[in-house]
Design a protein around this motif. Structure first.
Motif, mmCIF file in Angstrom:
data_model
loop_
_atom_site.group_PDB
_atom_site.id
_atom_site.type_symbol
_atom_site.label_atom_id
_atom_site.label_comp_id
_atom_site.label_asym_id
_atom_site.label_seq_id
_atom_site.Cartn_x
_atom_site.Cartn_y
_atom_site.Cartn_z
ATOM 1 N N ARG A 279 -12.598 -28.134 11.153
ATOM 2 C CA ARG A 279 -12.345 -26.845 11.930
ATOM 3 C C ARG A 279 -11.124 -26.323 11.083
ATOM 4 N N VAL A 280 -10.416 -25.160 11.451
ATOM 5 C CA VAL A 280 -9.232 -24.536 10.607
ATOM 6 C C VAL A 280 -8.148 -25.240 11.176
ATOM 7 N N VAL A 281 -7.123 -25.467 10.375
ATOM 8 C CA VAL A 281 -5.980 -26.145 10.913
ATOM 9 C C VAL A 281 -4.646 -25.458 10.134
ATOM 10 N N ALA A 282 -5.099 -24.675 9.147
ATOM 11 C CA ALA A 282 -4.012 -23.901 8.590
ATOM 12 C C ALA A 282 -4.479 -22.944 7.556
ATOM 13 N N VAL A 283 -3.557 -21.904 7.137
ATOM 14 C CA VAL A 283 -4.093 -20.908 6.253
ATOM 15 C C VAL A 283 -3.066 -21.060 5.063
ATOM 16 N N ARG A 284 -3.495 -21.221 3.813
ATOM 17 C CA ARG A 284 -2.504 -21.156 2.473
ATOM 18 C C ARG A 284 -2.208 -19.806 2.213
ATOM 19 N N LEU A 285 -0.939 -19.371 2.143
ATOM 20 C CA LEU A 285 -0.778 -17.979 1.929
ATOM 21 C C LEU A 285 0.089 -17.882 0.429
ATOM 22 N N VAL A 286 0.018 -16.883 -0.023
ATOM 23 C CA VAL A 286 0.593 -16.511 -1.344
ATOM 24 C C VAL A 286 1.812 -15.248 -0.966
ATOM 25 N N GLU A 287 2.860 -15.368 -1.261
ATOM 26 C CA GLU A 287 3.630 -14.015 -1.249
ATOM 27 C C GLU A 287 3.560 -13.196 -2.371
ATOM 28 N N ASN A 288 3.334 -11.866 -1.824
ATOM 29 C CA ASN A 288 2.769 -10.715 -3.002
ATOM 30 C C ASN A 288 4.281 -10.111 -3.251
ATOM 31 N N ARG A 289 4.117 -9.112 -4.419
ATOM 32 C CA ARG A 289 4.897 -8.562 -5.062
ATOM 33 C C ARG A 289 4.092 -7.063 -4.997
ATOM 34 N N LEU A 290 5.084 -5.946 -4.735
ATOM 35 C CA LEU A 290 4.496 -4.570 -4.627
ATOM 36 C C LEU A 290 4.590 -4.009 -5.952
ATOM 37 N N VAL A 291 3.547 -3.501 -6.642
ATOM 38 C CA VAL A 291 3.667 -2.790 -8.012
ATOM 39 C C VAL A 291 3.033 -1.317 -7.798
ATOM 40 N N ASP A 292 3.249 -0.468 -8.750
ATOM 41 C CA ASP A 292 2.595 0.750 -8.887
ATOM 42 C C ASP A 292 1.252 0.491 -9.265
ATOM 43 N N ASP A 293 0.428 1.400 -8.394
ATOM 44 C CA ASP A 293 -1.125 1.057 -8.880
ATOM 45 C C ASP A 293 -1.624 1.912 -10.105
ATOM 46 N N GLY A 294 -0.663 2.869 -10.535
ATOM 47 C CA GLY A 294 -1.159 3.684 -11.674
ATOM 48 C C GLY A 294 -1.674 5.171 -10.997
ATOM 49 N N ARG A 295 -2.011 5.268 -9.726
ATOM 50 C CA ARG A 295 -2.633 6.218 -9.039
ATOM 51 C C ARG A 295 -1.764 6.929 -8.100
ATOM 52 N N GLY A 297 0.015 5.220 -5.953
ATOM 53 C CA GLY A 297 0.060 4.253 -4.845
ATOM 54 C C GLY A 297 0.815 2.969 -5.155
ATOM 55 N N ILE A 298 0.583 1.984 -3.940
ATOM 56 C CA ILE A 298 1.386 0.869 -4.183
ATOM 57 C C ILE A 298 0.166 -0.241 -4.024
ATOM 58 N N LYS A 299 0.039 -1.423 -5.010
ATOM 59 C CA LYS A 299 -0.838 -2.497 -4.631
ATOM 60 C C LYS A 299 0.008 -3.781 -4.587
ATOM 61 N N ALA A 300 -0.682 -4.808 -4.250
ATOM 62 C CA ALA A 300 -0.240 -6.097 -3.956
ATOM 63 C C ALA A 300 -0.805 -6.906 -4.978
ATOM 64 N N GLU A 301 0.264 -7.856 -5.601
ATOM 65 C CA GLU A 301 -0.282 -8.674 -6.703
ATOM 66 C C GLU A 301 0.634 -9.880 -6.181
ATOM 67 N N PRO A 302 -0.090 -10.924 -6.506
ATOM 68 C CA PRO A 302 0.245 -12.625 -6.138
ATOM 69 C C PRO A 302 1.443 -13.007 -6.710
ATOM 70 N N GLY A 303 2.426 -13.565 -6.130
ATOM 71 C CA GLY A 303 3.578 -13.930 -6.901
ATOM 72 C C GLY A 303 3.339 -15.447 -7.140
ATOM 73 N N SER A 304 4.360 -16.278 -7.157
ATOM 74 C CA SER A 304 4.224 -17.602 -7.488
ATOM 75 C C SER A 304 4.692 -18.623 -5.953
ATOM 76 N N THR A 305 5.152 -17.959 -5.220
ATOM 77 C CA THR A 305 5.425 -18.623 -3.948
ATOM 78 C C THR A 305 4.244 -18.691 -2.934
ATOM 79 N N VAL A 306 4.038 -20.200 -2.724
ATOM 80 C CA VAL A 306 2.920 -20.353 -1.936
ATOM 81 C C VAL A 306 3.292 -21.133 -0.584
ATOM 82 N N GLU A 307 2.733 -20.827 0.412
ATOM 83 C CA GLU A 307 3.145 -21.773 1.783
ATOM 84 C C GLU A 307 1.919 -22.149 2.506
#
Length: 454
Positions: A279-295, A297-307
């Motif tokens: 069963r589920v015991v944890a969720v692995r998360l990545v911290e995102n950085r926000l960047v311009d989506d070229g339109r 708006g703003i989109k989220a891109e995965p960074g290097s920090t994982v928890e």
């Protein structure tokens, strides 16, 4: 001598807000039109009945108002427990009606597409919402609340609803029309902390200001914000977005009194995987950085920090999705029936006599009231086509399709049957000091509907 023109006869598939708005708009616009409203469930209302949280029951009144308006016309009939593609076919509809409006909505949930998503303890928020609202399709589901922390992945109003329902004191839930089975299960819940995870920042959250503000008044719940909230909200932002940020800013710096339960809003986090064996015991998360989506708006891109966040229960709440309907065109990338202002668009052009409204038309966005304007546009298109529709009357215009379905042995809930269900639910609620006690079992709903006039 010109042949007499028959009144416009229209079928509407789906008795949620979209279908009810289309019904009342059509009856208002055409003083002779007749509407038959079909739904796959025995009860009307759609997500107004099975999606609105029990502690927000007043919002369901829109469905009752629209229903009363339709019935008062004398040119409306409701038929529940009749599903398009199961009891109803496109040929049936074409033979009996000048036109059909599909208002089926979007009932499927969007998936995360990550490892571990199907582990026990991982659920769709749509299933949970249907479960605590006594939806017949979800009543038999089981949710294990034998854990101290749960996570909700998503940043919309449904995510806030799910979190709130897990954290509301049971004494308050007992004053609502929550399903009996949900009340029993939540009364023994060990969940004391819910973390809402949003992949983008506070400014891009999808929840509305009233829903967010409500969190500040949850008894016994401390609200925490994990994310950067600007001190000065730019005046260039839309008013709704500025208000959300102002509320979040106040929550971010407000000192909460000690409370037995916590709600944490964490931004710029994406779930990479759900962890566990049985069963589920944890969720692995990545911290995102926000960047311009070229339109613009703003989109989220995965960074290097994982928890890793330890949790015993996870709900994905990243939106609804419509499914293709038999013999109708479908845009799988957008999850809608292709259309032009409500007219169904096939590969070879517009499909005469077929229309759409609601989420199946525009995608799963907006609030209940958004369906009014959506329906108005669709009915505008239908009324503009009324002359050509009447010029080619359907083959079995004078034969009654619902009567034919009943002769096939299909258990149909008509409006009197729904009134009977509504009366019984309210009487049972009154006897136990609640606004109503919802009936979840389809068999019982059908039996009550057939038991006599309301």
């Amino acid at each position: 001598m010109k042949a007499p023109s028959h009144p416009l006869k229209v079928a509407i598939i789906g008795a949620g807000a979209a279908g009810l708005y289309a019904t009342t708009e059509l009856l208002r616009r055409d003083a002779c039109a007749r509407v038959d409203l079909f739904d796959r469930l025995p009860t009307p209302g759609g997500l107004v009945r099975s999606g609105v949280s029990p502690d927000h029951a007043a919002r369901r009144e829109v469905s009752a108002v629209l229903e009363r308006m339709a019935v008062a016309s004398g040119r409306f009939r409701y038929f529940g427990n009749v599903a398009y593609g199961r009891e109803l076919t496109l040929d049936d509809l074409r033979r009996h009606y000048h036109a059909t409006i599909f208002a089926c909505g979007a009932v499927e949930d969007r998936r995360l597409g990550i490892p571990g998503e199907d582990l026990p303890g991982s659920h769709a928020a749509t299933h949970f919402v249907g479960w605590y609202n006594a939806h017949p399709d979800q009543a038999e589901r089981r949710f294990d609340f034998d854990c101290e922390r749960a996570a909700v992945i998503g940043n919309g109003n449904v995510a806030l609803d799910v979190a709130r329902m897990m954290l509301l004191p049971i004494d308050l839930l007992r004053q609502t029309d929550i399903a009996d089975h949900a009340l029993d299960a939540l009364s023994t819940s060990r969940v004391r902390e819910v973390v809402i995870l949003g992949r983008r920042g506070p400014a891009q959250a999808s929840f509305t200001a009233p829903e967010l503000l409500e969190l500040t008044h949850l008894p016994g719940v401390a609200v925490e914000i994990d994310g950067v909230i600007p001190d000065d909200v730019p005046a260039s932002l839309p008013a709704s977005q500025r208000l959300r940020l102002q509320i979040l800013h106040e929550l971010r710096w407000r000192r909460s009194a000690p409370a037995p339960r916590r709600l944490i809003l964490r931004f710029q986090r994406s779930a990479e995987a759900l962890l566990g064996e049985d069963r589920v015991v944890a969720v692995r998360l990545v911290e995102n950085r926000l960047v311009d989506d070229g339109r613009g708006g703003i989109k989220a891109e995965p960074g290097s920090t994982v928890e890793t966040l330890e949790v015993g229960l996870v709900f994905r709440s990243i939106g609804y999705r419509a499914s293709a309907l038999p013999r109708l065109p479908f845009d799988d990338s957008r999850g809608v029936i292709p259309n032009q202002a409500g007219r169904v668009q096939g590969e070879d052009g517009l499909v005469q006599g077929l229309y759409v409204t609601g989420w199946i038309k525009r995608g799963p966005n907006g609030v209940i009231g958004s369906n009014r304007f959506c329906a108005r546009e669709t009915v505008d298109a239908l009324m503009a086509d009324a002359g050509s529709l009447k010029a080619r009357p359907p083959m079995d215009l004078h034969n009654d399709l619902p009567g034919s379905l009943q002769r096939r042995g299909i258990g149909i809930t008509d409006h009197r049957g729904w009134q009977q269900i509504d009366r019984i639910e309210r009487e049972r609620g009154l006897a136990s000091g609640r606004p109503r006690r919802r009936i979840a079992a389809r068999r019982e709903l059908l039996a009550i509907a057939a038991s006599g006039p309301a």
